[in-house]
Scaffold this motif. Structure first.
Motif, PDB file in Angstrom:
ATOM      1  N   TYR A 125       0.818  -1.209   0.000  1.00 52.03           N
ATOM      2  CA  TYR A 125       0.000   0.000   0.000  1.00 52.03           C
ATOM      3  C   TYR A 125       0.855   1.264   0.000  1.00 52.03           C
ATOM      4  N   GLY A 126       2.087   1.167   0.508  1.00 56.11           N
ATOM      5  CA  GLY A 126       2.928   2.357   0.609  1.00 56.11           C
ATOM      6  C   GLY A 126       3.811   2.616  -0.592  1.00 56.11           C
ATOM      7  N   LEU A 127       3.854   1.688  -1.548  1.00 57.70           N
ATOM      8  CA  LEU A 127       4.764   1.838  -2.689  1.00 57.70           C
ATOM      9  C   LEU A 127       4.411   3.012  -3.597  1.00 57.70           C
ATOM     10  N   LEU A 128       3.131   3.149  -3.936  1.00 57.41           N
ATOM     11  CA  LEU A 128       2.730   4.105  -4.972  1.00 57.41           C
ATOM     12  C   LEU A 128       3.105   5.550  -4.647  1.00 57.41           C
ATOM     13  N   PRO A 129       2.725   6.113  -3.482  1.00 56.86           N
ATOM     14  CA  PRO A 129       3.072   7.521  -3.240  1.00 56.86           C
ATOM     15  C   PRO A 129       4.574   7.770  -3.205  1.00 56.86           C
ATOM     16  N   ILE A 130       5.334   6.816  -2.677  1.00 54.81           N
ATOM     17  CA  ILE A 130       6.788   7.004  -2.623  1.00 54.81           C
ATOM     18  C   ILE A 130       7.380   6.956  -4.022  1.00 54.81           C
ATOM     19  N   PHE A 131       6.941   5.987  -4.831  1.00 56.82           N
ATOM     20  CA  PHE A 131       7.457   5.855  -6.198  1.00 56.82           C
ATOM     21  C   PHE A 131       7.125   7.083  -7.037  1.00 56.82           C
ATOM     22  N   GLU A 132       5.867   7.511  -7.016  1.00 54.23           N
ATOM     23  CA  GLU A 132       5.451   8.633  -7.863  1.00 54.23           C
ATOM     24  C   GLU A 132       6.167   9.925  -7.466  1.00 54.23           C
ATOM     25  N   ASN A 133       6.337  10.150  -6.177  1.00 58.64           N
ATOM     26  CA  ASN A 133       7.032  11.369  -5.750  1.00 58.64           C
ATOM     27  C   ASN A 133       8.517  11.300  -6.063  1.00 58.64           C
ATOM     28  N   ALA A 134       9.118  10.114  -5.896  1.00 57.21           N
ATOM     29  CA  ALA A 134      10.529   9.974  -6.253  1.00 57.21           C
ATOM     30  C   ALA A 134      10.714  10.178  -7.752  1.00 57.21           C
ATOM     31  N   LEU A 135       9.794   9.648  -8.539  1.00 56.86           N
ATOM     32  CA  LEU A 135       9.854   9.813  -9.990  1.00 56.86           C
ATOM     33  C   LEU A 135       9.718  11.288 -10.369  1.00 56.86           C
ATOM     34  N   THR A 136       8.765  11.966  -9.726  1.00 58.63           N
ATOM     35  CA  THR A 136       8.578  13.400  -9.994  1.00 58.63           C
ATOM     36  C   THR A 136       9.819  14.188  -9.602  1.00 58.63           C
ATOM     37  N   LEU A 141      14.302  17.970 -12.087  1.00 59.04           N
ATOM     38  CA  LEU A 141      15.506  18.610 -11.562  1.00 59.04           C
ATOM     39  C   LEU A 141      15.876  19.816 -12.430  1.00 59.04           C
ATOM     40  N   PRO A 142      16.466  20.864 -11.848  1.00 57.74           N
ATOM     41  CA  PRO A 142      16.922  22.009 -12.645  1.00 57.74           C
ATOM     42  C   PRO A 142      17.959  21.560 -13.683  1.00 57.74           C
ATOM     43  N   ALA A 143      17.643  21.761 -14.939  1.00 58.14           N
ATOM     44  CA  ALA A 143      18.517  21.277 -16.012  1.00 58.14           C
ATOM     45  C   ALA A 143      19.907  21.887 -15.936  1.00 58.14           C
ATOM     46  N   ASN A 144      19.995  23.175 -15.526  1.00 60.41           N
ATOM     47  CA  ASN A 144      21.302  23.832 -15.489  1.00 60.41           C
ATOM     48  C   ASN A 144      22.211  23.222 -14.430  1.00 60.41           C
ATOM     49  N   VAL A 145      21.616  22.782 -13.304  1.00 62.65           N
ATOM     50  CA  VAL A 145      22.422  22.173 -12.240  1.00 62.65           C
ATOM     51  C   VAL A 145      22.941  20.813 -12.690  1.00 62.65           C
ATOM     52  N   VAL A 146      22.065  20.024 -13.320  1.00 62.37           N
ATOM     53  CA  VAL A 146      22.477  18.705 -13.799  1.00 62.37           C
ATOM     54  C   VAL A 146      23.568  18.841 -14.860  1.00 62.37           C
ATOM     55  N   GLU A 147      23.404  19.811 -15.770  1.00 65.61           N
ATOM     56  CA  GLU A 147      24.409  20.023 -16.806  1.00 65.61           C
ATOM     57  C   GLU A 147      25.729  20.491 -16.210  1.00 65.61           C
ATOM     58  N   ALA A 148      25.654  21.323 -15.161  1.00 66.83           N
ATOM     59  CA  ALA A 148      26.873  21.789 -14.498  1.00 66.83           C
ATOM     60  C   ALA A 148      27.615  20.618 -13.855  1.00 66.83           C
ATOM     61  N   ALA A 149      26.857  19.705 -13.251  1.00 66.27           N
ATOM     62  CA  ALA A 149      27.474  18.521 -12.637  1.00 66.27           C
ATOM     63  C   ALA A 149      28.126  17.650 -13.703  1.00 66.27           C
ATOM     64  N   ARG A 150      27.443  17.515 -14.843  1.00 64.43           N
ATOM     65  CA  ARG A 150      28.012  16.724 -15.940  1.00 64.43           C
ATOM     66  C   ARG A 150      29.268  17.404 -16.488  1.00 64.43           C
ATOM     67  N   GLY A 151      29.195  18.724 -16.615  1.00 62.39           N
ATOM     68  CA  GLY A 151      30.344  19.469 -17.125  1.00 62.39           C
ATOM     69  C   GLY A 151      31.526  19.442 -16.173  1.00 62.39           C
ATOM     70  N   ALA A 152      31.247  19.249 -14.887  1.00 57.21           N
ATOM     71  CA  ALA A 152      32.331  19.185 -13.905  1.00 57.21           C
ATOM     72  C   ALA A 152      33.032  17.832 -13.909  1.00 57.21           C
ATOM     73  N   LYS A 162      25.247  12.790  -5.391  1.00 53.54           N
ATOM     74  CA  LYS A 162      25.621  14.113  -4.893  1.00 53.54           C
ATOM     75  C   LYS A 162      24.720  15.244  -5.387  1.00 53.54           C
ATOM     76  N   VAL A 163      23.995  15.010  -6.483  1.00 54.23           N
ATOM     77  CA  VAL A 163      23.190  16.092  -7.056  1.00 54.23           C
ATOM     78  C   VAL A 163      21.708  15.727  -7.145  1.00 54.23           C
ATOM     79  N   GLU A 164      21.404  14.648  -7.846  1.00 58.02           N
ATOM     80  CA  GLU A 164      20.007  14.341  -8.148  1.00 58.02           C
ATOM     81  C   GLU A 164      19.195  13.972  -6.901  1.00 58.02           C
ATOM     82  N   LEU A 165      19.689  13.024  -6.117  1.00 54.97           N
ATOM     83  CA  LEU A 165      18.937  12.601  -4.935  1.00 54.97           C
ATOM     84  C   LEU A 165      18.774  13.722  -3.908  1.00 54.97           C
ATOM     85  N   PRO A 166      19.840  14.508  -3.614  1.00 57.03           N
ATOM     86  CA  PRO A 166      19.632  15.625  -2.675  1.00 57.03           C
ATOM     87  C   PRO A 166      18.619  16.651  -3.176  1.00 57.03           C
TER      88      PRO A 166
END
Length: 247
Positions: A125-136, A141-152, A162-166
């Motif tokens: 019963y607890g899987l759905l809300p956790i999965f959907e929110n984690a997916l969202t 995520l801010p595209a510029n931050v992800v790209e900056a991490a990739r560029g680094a 270090k970036v996506e999960l936090p």
């Protein structure tokens, strides 16, 4: 007046602790709800023990749901796992498809009576809300931050940890909050299959037509749900401030 909600929560916590540790203090308040000189305070077990066991059951099921749901969300947001999104959604929807009572009925023949079938029901019963929110959280995520991490020069694993999960943590915590609150209420039905939860108090009240038992079991669960809900909200705000994602 901003301190009033905090004082109210502290007062509720103090009342909850006082009630589960010294319920006899509240007997005069509950006595008018009884008939035929029935006991006003649940006397077939310790309210404190039942409360702790109730919380333990919810905690174990929630931790298992977090591991599986967040793991699936991470998998389907990676390029190699995107094709598994429909299958993952189907899996996490199983718990919402079957009512908890039906899950208990199906689980008892397989694992027996007690805590195990309740854990299975709460986990599903607890899987759905956790999965959907984690997916969202992981897909907004801010595209510029992800790209900056990739560029680094960060590796995919480093970007995830270090970036996506936090950055996704505030949204993920909202899903966990919803899952925990649902599980706290749903766990009461576990007593129908001999699990030690606060549902035992409510069921005893229903069987003996003792409104005092029903009320005290329901109020303890409600108070815990309110306190945990507010606690998770505070964690969400704290995480959002740290990540600069306040809503």
């Amino acid at each position: 007046m901003k301190w009033l909600p905090t004082i109210a929560r502290l007062a509720l916590l103090a009342l909850l602790v006082a009630f589960v540790t010294s319920p006899g203090w509240f007997e005069p308040l509950l006595k008018p709800l009884t008939e035929n000189n029935a006991p006003a305070i649940y006397n077939q077990g310790s309210l404190l023990t039942l409360t702790l066991l109730h919380l333990r059951t919810v905690a174990i099921a929630t931790l298992a749901a977090i591991v599986v749901a967040v793991g699936l969300a991470i998998l389907v947001t990676r390029p190699f796992g995107a094709e598994f999104l429909p299958l993952s959604r189907s899996l996490v929807n199983i718990g919402q498809t079957f009512p908890p009572v039906a899950v208990l009925a199906l689980a008892v023949p397989a694992v027996g009576f007690g805590e195990k079938p309740t854990l299975i029901a709460l986990f599903l019963y607890g899987l759905l809300p956790i999965f959907e929110n984690a997916l969202t959280g992981l897909t907004t995520l801010p595209a510029n931050v992800v790209e900056a991490a990739r560029g680094a020069g960060m590796t995919p694993a480093q970007r995830l940890v270090k970036v996506e999960l936090p950055l996704a943590l505030p949204v993920m915590l909202a899903g966990v909050r919803l899952s925990v609150v649902i599980s706290l209420a749903t766990a009461t039905i576990g007593s129908t299959v001999a699990a030690k939860t606060l549902g035992e108090v409510i069921i005893a009240g229903l069987l003996s037509n003792n409104l005092a038992f029903v009320l005290q079991g329901g109020l303890i669960v409600a108070a815990i749900a309110v306190l945990i809900h507010d606690g998770f909200l505070a964690l969400e705000r704290m995480a959002a401030r740290r990540m600069g994602r306040e809503r």
